[in-house]
Enzyme design. Structure first.
Site, short mmCIF file in Angstrom:
data_model
loop_
_atom_site.label_atom_id
_atom_site.label_comp_id
_atom_site.label_asym_id
_atom_site.label_seq_id
_atom_site.Cartn_x
_atom_site.Cartn_y
_atom_site.Cartn_z
N CYS A 308 7.20 15.75 -9.09
CA CYS A 308 7.87 14.45 -8.81
C CYS A 308 7.14 13.30 -9.49
O CYS A 308 7.20 12.16 -9.01
CB CYS A 308 7.98 14.17 -7.31
SG CYS A 308 8.53 15.55 -6.32
N ALA A 309 6.43 13.57 -10.57
CA ALA A 309 5.64 12.53 -11.23
C ALA A 309 5.94 12.57 -12.73
O ALA A 309 5.05 12.70 -13.55
CB ALA A 309 4.16 12.74 -10.96
#
Ligand SMILES: *Cc1c(COP(=O)(O)O)cnc(C)c1O
Length: 350
Positions: A308-309
């Site tokens: 999620c980065a």
């Protein structure tokens, strides 16, 4: 003329090849009194590699002008090259990041929200400095402590943040519940965001009086069992102590980092000086998902992907990493199995 990567014969991670690096220093081929030069006076001055000699010569031959003065092309080229050297110096001593953030803090900044410990890299963000700079400009701060609380002792009053959030399930508690700390004055000033039982003190047709904090923000029947489990999870962590946990995990991370560093083609993503419990890496020519699948067959569970980065992945020029993340119950023996597993992946993709 050499490009930056060619300066010392290859990208970072290339093994230490002193002969190749000596090659870049023409003076080391010099002979003195008929003998090969042995130069042991580096404390007095050091020799300059070909790339440094070339850069200076190129400047005088093509760009020579004074900096920050003229509008003409040469002056602009000289200024750009000069300023890019300043940026390199800042980067070299890790000075540039803090400054970039300060510049972002402007009159339109409504909230500074930042993670305490990166789930993708393991870097510990110097949140105290982030908070102090925001406070100086009267900007409220929210710290995401989802990764930090299980590895570091957190003191929200010492940090002086306005809000600090974390999830129960990352600190050995149940899923579906977490905590938001907020300064009382901030919470009192904020309206409720949900309606339901418990958040109302008195209602008439004329007006609604909200309950006091924290109940104002806890509409409806809460996750009672979850809250109790969350509390007990914190008891467990406190019984061991975050200092002891921190020491154990630092040892594990240092050990794992040392062990994987000798695996050919393995690149550790996230090498901040201050980091905790996360070993993110890529393996040349192997998709992170394949690493995850092969390790799974050995009973080793890691995470593969962008975590999620995505902007962080983009900064490193990759699409994802394989990520091993440690908790206080992990051991060096388990790290050994991980390392053996990665060696196995390496052999399969050779
Ligand atoms: C896991 C995580 C979250 C999300 O928390 P959930 O409770 O799983 O939704 C947010 N921030 C960080 C840094 C995390 O690691």
């Amino acid at each position: 003329m050499k490009t930056e990567h060619e300066v010392f014969g290859g990208p970072p991670g290339t093994s230490y090849d002193v002969a190749r690096w000596r090659d870049d220093f023409p003076i080391l081929r010099e002979r003195v009194h008929g003998k090969a030069l042995v130069y042991f006076d580096n404390a007095a001055t050091t020799h300059k590699p070909q790339a440094v000699l070339d850069a200076e010569a190129r400047y005088y031959a093509h760009d020579n002008a004074n900096v920050h003065r003229g509008v003409h092309t040469l002056s602009q080229r000289a200024t750009d090259a000069f300023e890019s050297a300043r940026a390199k110096v800042q980067h070299f001593v890790n000075a540039e990041a803090v400054d970039a953030y300060e510049k972002l803090l402007g009159p339109h900044t409504r909230l500074v929200a930042v993670t305490h410990l990166s789930n993708a890299l393991g870097s510990i963000v110097p949140v105290k400095r982030v908070i102090d700079l925001a406070r100086a400009k009267n900007v409220p701060t929210l710290i995401d402590g989802a990764q930090a609380v299980s590895h570091l002792a957190v003191d929200v009053r010492a940090l002086d943040c306005d809000f600090y959030a974390f999830s129960s399930h990352k600190i050995f508690g149940p899923t579906g519940i977490g905590a938001l700390y907020g300064k009382a004055a901030r919470l009192k000033a904020m309206p409720p965001y949900q309606g339901g039982g418990d958040m109302i003190r008195a209602v008439t047709f004329e007006k609604t009086e909200y309950n006091e904090i924290p109940y104002k923000f806890e509409a409806g029947t809460p996750n009672i069992a979850g809250a109790i489990g969350f509390g007990v999870a914190l008891d467990c962590v406190s019984a061991i102590g975050l200092d002891a946990i921190g020491n154990h995990e630092r040892d594990l991370l240092a050990y794992a980092t040392r062990e994987v560093s000798c695996i050919p083609g393995l690149r550790i993503i996230g090498t901040a000086q201050e980091k905790a419990s996360i070993l993110s890496f890529t393996l040349d020519g192997v998709h992170p998902h394949d690493i995850g699948t092969i390790l799974d067959r050995e009973g080793i569970a890691i995470r593969a992907g962008h975590h999620c980065a995505m902007p962080v992945m983009q900064k490193f020029g990759i699409t994802g990493t394989a990520r091993a993340s440690f908790a206080f119950y992990n051991t060096r023996e388990e790290v050994d199995k991980l390392v053996a597993g990665i060696h196995q992946v390496r052999r399969m993709f050779r």
